[in-house]
Design a protein around this motif. Structure first.
Motif, PDB file in Angstrom:
ATOM      1  N   ARG A   1      56.581   1.795  55.036  1.00 55.43           N
ATOM      2  CA  ARG A   1      57.916   1.416  55.528  1.00 55.43           C
ATOM      3  C   ARG A   1      57.876  -0.062  55.944  1.00 55.43           C
ATOM      4  NH1 ARG A   1      60.465   2.144  60.647  1.00 55.43           N
ATOM      5  NH2 ARG A   1      62.709   2.559  60.497  1.00 55.43           N
ATOM      6  N   VAL A   2      57.823  -0.941  54.965  1.00 52.38           N
ATOM      7  CA  VAL A   2      57.635  -2.361  55.248  1.00 52.38           C
ATOM      8  C   VAL A   2      58.910  -3.020  55.765  1.00 52.38           C
ATOM      9  CG1 VAL A   2      55.779  -2.608  53.576  1.00 52.38           C
ATOM     10  CG2 VAL A   2      58.137  -3.014  52.848  1.00 52.38           C
ATOM     11  N   ARG A   3      60.076  -2.411  55.439  1.00 49.67           N
ATOM     12  CA  ARG A   3      61.373  -2.950  55.880  1.00 49.67           C
ATOM     13  C   ARG A   3      61.447  -4.456  55.598  1.00 49.67           C
ATOM     14  NH1 ARG A   3      64.994  -0.914  59.673  1.00 49.67           N
ATOM     15  NH2 ARG A   3      64.142   1.132  59.180  1.00 49.67           N
ATOM     16  N   ILE A   4      61.261  -4.815  54.326  1.00 52.16           N
ATOM     17  CA  ILE A   4      61.230  -6.231  53.962  1.00 52.16           C
ATOM     18  C   ILE A   4      62.546  -6.940  54.252  1.00 52.16           C
ATOM     19  CG2 ILE A   4      61.947  -5.905  51.559  1.00 52.16           C
ATOM     20  CD1 ILE A   4      59.915  -8.091  50.794  1.00 52.16           C
ATOM     21  N   SER A   5      63.638  -6.180  54.329  1.00 52.93           N
ATOM     22  CA  SER A   5      64.947  -6.787  54.594  1.00 52.93           C
ATOM     23  C   SER A   5      65.262  -6.915  56.080  1.00 52.93           C
ATOM     24  CB  SER A   5      66.039  -5.956  53.912  1.00 52.93           C
ATOM     25  OG  SER A   5      66.104  -4.663  54.502  1.00 52.93           O
ATOM     26  N   GLN A   6      64.312  -6.567  56.935  1.00 51.57           N
ATOM     27  CA  GLN A   6      64.597  -6.593  58.375  1.00 51.57           C
ATOM     28  C   GLN A   6      65.080  -7.980  58.816  1.00 51.57           C
ATOM     29  OE1 GLN A   6      61.255  -5.949  61.061  1.00 51.57           O
ATOM     30  NE2 GLN A   6      62.568  -4.759  62.410  1.00 51.57           N
ATOM     31  N   ASN A   7      66.216  -8.007  59.499  1.00 48.45           N
ATOM     32  CA  ASN A   7      66.854  -9.222  60.031  1.00 48.45           C
ATOM     33  C   ASN A   7      67.331 -10.194  58.953  1.00 48.45           C
ATOM     34  OD1 ASN A   7      66.434  -8.381  62.712  1.00 48.45           O
ATOM     35  ND2 ASN A   7      64.362  -9.232  62.708  1.00 48.45           N
ATOM     36  N   ALA A   8      67.259  -9.785  57.679  1.00 47.96           N
ATOM     37  CA  ALA A   8      67.702 -10.682  56.607  1.00 47.96           C
ATOM     38  C   ALA A   8      69.222 -10.817  56.580  1.00 47.96           C
ATOM     39  CB  ALA A   8      67.193 -10.181  55.258  1.00 47.96           C
ATOM     40  N   TYR A   9      69.921  -9.697  56.755  1.00 46.45           N
ATOM     41  CA  TYR A   9      71.379  -9.724  56.599  1.00 46.45           C
ATOM     42  C   TYR A   9      72.068 -10.498  57.720  1.00 46.45           C
ATOM     43  CZ  TYR A   9      70.210  -6.313  53.062  1.00 46.45           C
ATOM     44  OH  TYR A   9      69.651  -5.704  51.970  1.00 46.45           O
ATOM     45  N   GLN A  10      71.376 -10.688  58.830  1.00 47.37           N
ATOM     46  CA  GLN A  10      71.921 -11.505  59.913  1.00 47.37           C
ATOM     47  C   GLN A  10      71.546 -12.974  59.738  1.00 47.37           C
ATOM     48  OE1 GLN A  10      70.415  -9.739  63.497  1.00 47.37           O
ATOM     49  NE2 GLN A  10      71.540  -7.817  63.233  1.00 47.37           N
ATOM     50  N   ASN A  11      70.767 -13.253  58.686  1.00 49.18           N
ATOM     51  CA  ASN A  11      70.308 -14.621  58.434  1.00 49.18           C
ATOM     52  C   ASN A  11      70.591 -15.049  56.998  1.00 49.18           C
ATOM     53  OD1 ASN A  11      68.620 -15.601  60.952  1.00 49.18           O
ATOM     54  ND2 ASN A  11      68.102 -13.439  60.656  1.00 49.18           N
ATOM     55  N   GLY A  12      71.803 -14.761  56.578  1.00 51.80           N
ATOM     56  CA  GLY A  12      72.230 -15.187  55.259  1.00 51.80           C
ATOM     57  C   GLY A  12      71.482 -14.538  54.122  1.00 51.80           C
ATOM     58  N   GLY A  13      70.853 -13.390  54.364  1.00 50.45           N
ATOM     59  CA  GLY A  13      70.104 -12.685  53.337  1.00 50.45           C
ATOM     60  C   GLY A  13      68.685 -13.175  53.159  1.00 50.45           C
ATOM     61  N   ASN A  14      68.287 -14.204  53.905  1.00 48.31           N
ATOM     62  CA  ASN A  14      66.946 -14.762  53.764  1.00 48.31           C
ATOM     63  C   ASN A  14      65.884 -13.820  54.329  1.00 48.31           C
ATOM     64  OD1 ASN A  14      67.036 -17.651  52.681  1.00 48.31           O
ATOM     65  ND2 ASN A  14      68.689 -17.651  54.194  1.00 48.31           N
ATOM     66  N   LEU A  15      64.826 -13.610  53.549  1.00 45.82           N
ATOM     67  CA  LEU A  15      63.705 -12.793  54.006  1.00 45.82           C
ATOM     68  C   LEU A  15      62.993 -13.509  55.149  1.00 45.82           C
ATOM     69  CD1 LEU A  15      62.259 -11.808  50.511  1.00 45.82           C
ATOM     70  CD2 LEU A  15      63.829 -10.477  51.926  1.00 45.82           C
ATOM     71  N   GLN A  16      62.603 -12.726  56.158  1.00 47.11           N
ATOM     72  CA  GLN A  16      61.941 -13.286  57.327  1.00 47.11           C
ATOM     73  C   GLN A  16      60.425 -13.170  57.183  1.00 47.11           C
ATOM     74  OE1 GLN A  16      64.140 -14.739  59.892  1.00 47.11           O
ATOM     75  NE2 GLN A  16      65.239 -14.490  57.941  1.00 47.11           N
ATOM     76  N   GLU A  17      59.705 -14.019  57.887  1.00 48.38           N
ATOM     77  CA  GLU A  17      58.261 -14.151  57.701  1.00 48.38           C
ATOM     78  C   GLU A  17      57.501 -12.858  57.997  1.00 48.38           C
ATOM     79  OE1 GLU A  17      54.635 -15.291  56.677  1.00 48.38           O
ATOM     80  OE2 GLU A  17      56.487 -16.393  56.271  1.00 48.38           O
ATOM     81  N   VAL A  18      57.776 -12.229  59.117  1.00 52.36           N
ATOM     82  CA  VAL A  18      57.020 -11.020  59.494  1.00 52.36           C
ATOM     83  C   VAL A  18      57.226  -9.893  58.477  1.00 52.36           C
ATOM     84  CG1 VAL A  18      56.748  -9.211  61.230  1.00 52.36           C
ATOM     85  CG2 VAL A  18      56.926 -11.608  61.950  1.00 52.36           C
ATOM     86  N   PRO A  19      58.458  -9.579  58.076  1.00 50.79           N
ATOM     87  CA  PRO A  19      58.623  -8.545  57.047  1.00 50.79           C
ATOM     88  C   PRO A  19      57.965  -8.912  55.712  1.00 50.79           C
ATOM     89  CG  PRO A  19      60.691  -8.928  58.185  1.00 50.79           C
ATOM     90  CD  PRO A  19      59.746 -10.001  58.628  1.00 50.79           C
ATOM     91  N   MET A  20      58.028 -10.195  55.340  1.00 50.98           N
ATOM     92  CA  MET A  20      57.382 -10.597  54.095  1.00 50.98           C
ATOM     93  C   MET A  20      55.875 -10.369  54.161  1.00 50.98           C
ATOM     94  SD  MET A  20      59.209 -13.940  52.392  1.00 50.98           S
ATOM     95  CE  MET A  20      59.198 -15.034  53.819  1.00 50.98           C
ATOM     96  N   GLN A  21      55.269 -10.652  55.308  1.00 48.80           N
ATOM     97  CA  GLN A  21      53.831 -10.450  55.443  1.00 48.80           C
ATOM     98  C   GLN A  21      53.477  -8.973  55.413  1.00 48.80           C
ATOM     99  OE1 GLN A  21      51.531 -12.981  55.378  1.00 48.80           O
ATOM    100  NE2 GLN A  21      50.112 -11.255  55.096  1.00 48.80           N
TER     101      GLN A  21
END
Length: 489
Positions: free
Chosen positions: A37-57
């Protein structure tokens, strides 16, 4: 195509990996499966869809371990697809390059229509044949729909609706009305589609089906092809939307889904209200199975050959040592059925399941000969996965379980009563299969007798003594008030 193929599916919520092994041209089974459950999209939709560092890692680390598992199984090919979270992300190139340079893994980001198509071909090929069915795959960032008729995919639509997307944009701010307006506006893109059945793909639908199945004491512990009651399902969705965390737990929802189950339930409920759905079907397959099938079936227009079933073929490949004998059993059993079904008052629709039970009833002997009926039952119940209803699976497994002289026990019938034919028909089917096993107990290379049925007398005519067959037939438990008399000539 390689004998072992790995498929990785990177979704907005979870990353999944499965390794398939082919046993013949189109037959396969699963060797291993892993999920994170990596949740790669976590906090992305609140940031213009940009992937965030922690979920990407997190996703990178999971992929590294997936590749380690794949290497341990010596899979020769790895297919990796990514869906909504990556295709929507302006900075997806950063993640793709990091994975490519660090792990040597090429990720294919697929568009919404392709995602819808892959889920649909998995359902069209691996569920019982459906007419006028709409598949729905609720992901973290998008929801895909496909219209399926038999094995044809007629429409493919992807909407920007997803559990994580709705959670971060609406549910986190308790703006449920805003979420409803967005869902309804997106669903307008489905205008013109008409379907009587809804096939549920993905974690949200499976989680809800699992909870309903568990609460209703459904006798077969298998989600794939499970058909929850429409009214119960609709009511369950409403209960989810009204429940707090303690209420969700009581409903049977797992803790890991507490934060995304309500957005998913809302999407489902609005879809049900929009269409005149009469039947619900739970799919245990989706995008990753579709990616595998698109590779496996690329030379046959993404369809299995007519009358081909990969689960049956896998059992024959892996667990039937003597296919010739299995075919003889099926042949004799179906001939007995054709001769006696009217006398025994068996519906003709059960001929197919009876023939398969005959062909597969010896599969358990590869595990342990002296308890082969028990193992055949368990193998069929577990591995007869694709293309069958729960009723068919239980009937075929039951007939195999009781193919050695004895009729199905009352306790077994009581346990599976909701899925089995009525007792008289079940017993008659079981009797015919046991009779076939007895008649072929000397294991001839070809059928060395003929069957005749007239005036309720079944004549077995042969130039041979059929000594073992005669002895075995006498030991077969007879039907109550059995109208059939057996005569060896």
């Amino acid at each position: 195509m390689a004998k072992r193929v790995a498929v990785i599916d990177i979704g907005s919520n979870s990353a999944r990996m499965v390794i398939y092994e082919k046993t013949s041209r189109f037959a396969f089974h699963i060797l291993h499966e892993a999920k994170s459950r990596v949740r790669i999209s976590q906090n992305a939709y609140q940031n213009g869809g940009n992937l965030q560092e922690v979920p990407m890692q997190r996703a990178y680390d999971a992929l590294e371990d997936f590749l380690c598992i794949i290497a341990s199984f010596k899979a020769r090919k790895t297919l990796c697809v990514a869906t909504s979270a990556l295709r929507d992300a302006p900075n997806k190139g950063e993640f793709l390059q990091r994975v490519k340079s660090g792990l040597g893994l090429a990720i294919k980001v697929i568009d919404g229509e392709r995602e819808a198509y892959l889920g649909a071909i998995a359902c069209a090929n691996l569920l019982p044949q459906q007419q006028n069915a709409l598949s729905i795959d609720i992901g973290g960032g998008s929801t895909e729909f496909s219209l399926i008729h038999n094995k044809d995919i007629l429409s493919k639509i992807s909407l920007n609706l997803g559990t994580v997307r709705l959670k971060e944009l609406f549910f986190d701010f308790n703006n449920i009305d805003g979420a409803k307006k967005l869902v309804d506006a997106e669903l307008e893109k489905l205008d013109g589609l008409d379907a009587a059945r809804l096939i549920g793909i993905g974690g949200t639908f499976r989680a809800i089906s699992y909870a309903i199945q568990t609460n209703s004491n459904h006798p077969l512990e298998k989600l794939h092809a499970y058909t929850p009651n429409y009214k119960e399902f609709e009511l369950f969705l409403e209960k989810i939307l009204d429940a707090d965390e303690d209420g969700l737990k009581k409903l049977g929802i797992k803790n890991s889904r507490f934060d995304v189950i309500k957005p998913g339930a809302l999407i489902l409920l609005r879809v049900l209200k929009r269409f005149k759905i009469k039947e619900l079907i739970t799919s245990g397959v989706g995008v990753r199975e579709g990616a595998f099938l698109a590779d496996l079936l690329r030379s046959s227009k993404d369809k299995f050959p007519a009358n081909y079933n990969p689960s049956v073929r896998y059992l024959l490949d892996a667990h039937i040592d003597d296919l010739s004998h299995a075919n003889l059993l099926a042949k004799v059993t179906k001939e007995l059925f054709d001769l006696t079904c009217e006398t025994l008052k068996i519906e003709k629709k059960y001929r197919y399941e009876l023939g398969l039970a005959a062909k597969l009833c010896m599969s358990g002997s590869t595990i342990h000969f002296y308890s082969y009926n028990k193992h055949s039952y368990e193998l069929i119940e577990d591995a007869l996965e694709f293309g069958f209803t729960h009723e068919q699976i239980v009937l075929i497994a039951t007939l195999a379980r009781f193919s050695k002289r004895k009729l199905p026990s009352s306790s077994h019938i009581e346990r599976f009563e909701a899925l089995l034919p009525e007792a008289n028909q079940l017993n008659a089917l079981s009797y015919l299969l046991s009779l076939s096993v007895a008649l072929l107990s000397h294991r001839p290379r070809n059928v060395d007798f003929t069957l005749h049925f007239e005036n309720n007398v079944l004549e077995i005519v042969s130039k041979k003594s059929l000594y073992l067959a005669r002895e075995s037939v006498e030991k077969v438990e007879a039907l109550k008030n059995n109208p059939i008399k057996i005569s060896f000539l």
